[in-house]
Design a protein around this motif. Structure first.
Motif, PDB file in Angstrom:
ATOM      1  N   GLU A   1       0.816  -1.215   0.000  1.00  0.00           N
ATOM      2  CA  GLU A   1       0.000   0.000   0.000  1.00  0.00           C
ATOM      3  C   GLU A   1       0.852   1.269   0.000  1.00  0.00           C
ATOM      4  O   GLU A   1       0.359   2.348  -0.327  1.00  0.00           O
TER       5      GLU A   1
ATOM      6  N   SER B   1      -0.602   3.169  -7.601  1.00  0.00           N
ATOM      7  CA  SER B   1       0.500   4.105  -7.818  1.00  0.00           C
ATOM      8  C   SER B   1       1.851   3.430  -7.591  1.00  0.00           C
ATOM      9  O   SER B   1       2.812   3.680  -8.331  1.00  0.00           O
TER      10      SER B   1
ATOM     11  N   TRP C   1       2.130   6.481  -2.081  1.00  0.00           N
ATOM     12  CA  TRP C   1       1.007   5.784  -1.441  1.00  0.00           C
ATOM     13  C   TRP C   1       0.008   5.291  -2.495  1.00  0.00           C
ATOM     14  O   TRP C   1      -0.132   5.892  -3.575  1.00  0.00           O
ATOM     15  N   GLY C   2      -0.686   4.198  -2.155  1.00  0.00           N
ATOM     16  CA  GLY C   2      -1.713   3.636  -3.024  1.00  0.00           C
ATOM     17  C   GLY C   2      -1.172   2.494  -3.856  1.00  0.00           C
ATOM     18  O   GLY C   2      -0.148   2.634  -4.536  1.00  0.00           O
TER      19      GLY C   2
END
Length: 654
Positions: free
Chosen positions: A342, A357, A353-354
């Motif tokens: 994450e 991504s 982040w993500g």
């Protein structure tokens, strides 16, 4: 980023460095051509995408303000010197893309990556990552100096619970990732088993080999790469791409690892935290590793991915890295961790982040390094030479060209393509005219003569500048400088040319190199005094590598005619070696030779004192610290052949 151990500033002439930082040394503004070049950059990069400005400040707990000082109270890190970056729009003397990166790297303080995982950024060239374990802290990469590392840990303690440090992880072998270790742990606690120090396999060997054998030259060139002596400002140093700068001063330290990671994938439970290590040898460093933290769904990518294109071969010098292997290890990280990560955090710049991504960044940087390798090979197999390949590779393919984190702020397409060429083909480009060219001074003298003399060359340099042809002007000016290094007009005009190239550069390294060259042409080479050798480095140097470096120091012209054979016995630890000086070449092997000219006996600690110039051989012998049997004159003969390298040799002049 690799930083040579010789870059320690504890013994530098601090007044000279601080004087350079406190006053501007450039008289020339941006030319009209430079203004136009920098204005055009606003149309070439995706400036409308400003998501990084939200990411870089995300999780801020406490900003860092003020400065870090050394034991004598002298500032070695002063973030306020970058206050000029608060100006929103870039000045004409800075490429706007680089200005943007410099502003992003100016965010300093303690940040929460995710609960339990923190970073201190902006207190040194690198980041210090802190993991909160059950019974203590795990620190990843304790910065470059003990002073900045201690300040980083103090900032953490001011805002979080004061738990003891129970483990340190070195992600790789570059100084900005281990040099501050004594600022966060005590070696006595390591020896007592209270603190573990983890590192990738081969760590100590590569730390020594990278920072000793060519360390003097690397240190000098690193002054250019990082703009060490440049003033901080829009006409000087604005950034180092992977961080703000290198601390000027402080103590670079080293504590040897207690635990080496030697399997491709290896999991250790440290302070109640599972850490899955992924070895990545031959990538950004010869000994490097990533780490996945399943409790946090976080992937530590070391320096294998960052918010910029990295170097396949750094301007300061290093072994050429393997772009293909680098790409493959990034793909392995993507495959193994992409679906369960994450947040991705590196030891430079800011996190990503993500899940999507993270996967996109890993895939993009994988493709970037693969492109550097494969496209260079494609072009060299068509017969293109290094500079032709560099000129051909002006853009990244597809969407890579439109991503901020693939831009050449640290590495560059030009240098990286030439590095790949060198890895496969060597420095020779195949042209017979370049097989045995004249050395620079003689070539320059004849070239200037052929162009009609110095005044004619100066006229050509000015004409090229008027046209904005600064690369050509720099080549012409360099010829004149090497033919006539004391020519004041040549020094001035070459400084002017390099200055404009620096102002235009998107690459932080290139800007620092150009502007440092201009500074030295105008002001001379900064002075340096005292020893540049780290005490910890000498202590960690095994005898075999000490003898290897001694062989590098031998001046063959002095050594010819002084053949000798010496036995060398270390009493603590008990080790024996035999040294042979023959044909001006020094070699060594383990064991003793009964026919040696002389035998020495000493402790390793005595060798360390001699190496640090805290003790000389005659005094050590008088004190009984060194015992000699046989022909002691042979020892004196060997010592007389050794050169001491000057760390401040010329670069922009002969």
């Amino acid at each position: 980023m690799p930083l040579p151990m010789q870059l320690r500033r504890k013994h530098l002439a601090s007044l000279i460095a601080l004087a350079c930082l406190s006053q501007a040394v450039y008289a020339e503004p941006a030319s009209e051509q430079t203004r136009a070049n920098n204005a055009a950059m606003l149309e070439q990069r995706p400036f409308s995408n400003d998501a990084d400005f939200a990411a870089v400040s995300r999780g801020l707990i406490a900003p860092f303000k003020g400065q870090v000082v050394d034991a004598n109270g002298k500032p070695i890190w002063n973030l306020a010197s970058y206050d000029f970056l608060k100006q929103k729009d870039s000045p004409a003397t800075v490429n706007p893309s680089l200005w943007r990166m410099a502003q992003l790297n100016n965010h300093a303080g303690l940040f929460e990556v995710v609960p339990g995982l923190y970073q201190v950024r902006g207190l040194d060239l690198a980041n210090m990552t802190i993991i909160e374990g059950d019974d203590g802290l795990i620190i990843i990469d304790p910065l470059t100096t003990a002073e900045t590392a201690r300040a980083a840990l103090d900032l953490y303690y001011q805002n979080r619970a004061r738990k003891p440090v129970v483990a340190v992880i070195y992600s790789h072998t570059h100084t900005d990732h281990f040099g501050g270790v004594r600022g966060v742990i005590d070696e006595a606690d390591v020896n007592a088993g209270k603190v573990k120090v983890f590192a990738p396999s081969g760590f100590m060997e590569h730390v020594m080999s990278e920072n000793v054998y060519a360390g003097n030259a690397m240190s000098r060139r690193a002054q250019y790469q990082f703009g060490l002596y440049l003033p901080r400002g829009d006409q000087g140093q604005v950034d180092a791409a992977i961080g703000k700068a290198v601390a000027i001063g402080g103590s670079i330290t080293l504590i040897a690892p207690t635990d080496l990671i030697d399997k491709p994938i290896e999991t250790r439970r440290i302070a109640g935290i599972d850490v899955e290590f992924q070895l990545t040898p031959g990538t950004e460093a010869p000994s490097e590793m990533n780490f996945y933290l399943p409790q946090f769904k976080a992937l530590g990518i070391a320096e294998n991915a960052s918010q910029t294109m990295h170097n396949i071969l750094t301007p300061r010098g290093a072994q050429v890295r393997d772009a293909k292997a680098w790409s493959q290890y990034l793909d392995a990280s993507l495959s193994r961790y992409g679906d369960k990560t994450e947040v991705l955090f590196g030891q430079h710049n800011w996190p990503t982040w993500g899940a999507e991504s993270v996967r996109t960044l890993l895939a993009d940087q994988r493709d970037m390094y693969a492109f550097l390798n494969d496209r260079t090979l494609h072009l060299l197999n068509q017969g293109l030479t290094p500079m032709e390949i560099a000129q051909n590779m002006q853009k990244l393919p597809g969407e890579l060209q439109n991503k901020w984190y693939t831009q050449g702020y640290y590495g560059s397409l030009s240098h990286n393509s030439r590095a790949v060429y060198q890895r496969y083909m060597g420095f020779y480009d195949g042209n017979p005219a370049n097989l045995n060219p004249l050395p620079p001074v003689e070539s320059a003298r004849l070239s200037v003569e052929a162009m009609g003399g110095s005044e004619a060359v100066l006229a050509k340099v000015h004409a090229a500048m008027d046209k904005g042809e600064y690369r050509w002007a720099a080549q012409l000016g360099n010829q004149l400088l090497f033919a006539e290094p004391d020519n004041a007009k040549a020094r001035t005009v070459q400084a002017d040319v390099l200055e404009q190239l620096g102002y235009q550069s998107e690459n932080a390294n290139w800007r620092n190199i150009y502007l440092t060259g201009a500074m030295e042409l105008r002001n001379g080479v900064p002075s340096q005094v005292g020893s540049s050798v780290s005490v910890d480095m000498v202590r960690a140097l095994p005898p075999q590598m000490f003898f290897d470096f001694m062989a590098v120091r031998v001046d063959v012209d002095k050594a010819i005619g002084h053949d000798l054979n010496l036995n060398w016995h270390f009493t603590d630890p008990d080790q024996t070696f035999n040294l042979t000086l023959r044909n001006g070449v020094l070699t060594h092997r383990e064991g003793l030779n009964p026919k040696a000219d002389a035998s020495l006996s000493m402790s390793k600690a005595t060798l360390e004192q001699v190496s640090l110039k805290q003790l000389d051989f005659p005094t050590a012998m008088q004190k009984g610290l060194i015992k000699v049997e046989g022909n002691g004159k042979k020892i004196a003969e060997l010592l007389a052949t050794l050169d001491t390298f000057s760390p401040q040799f010329n670069i922009v002049t002969p």
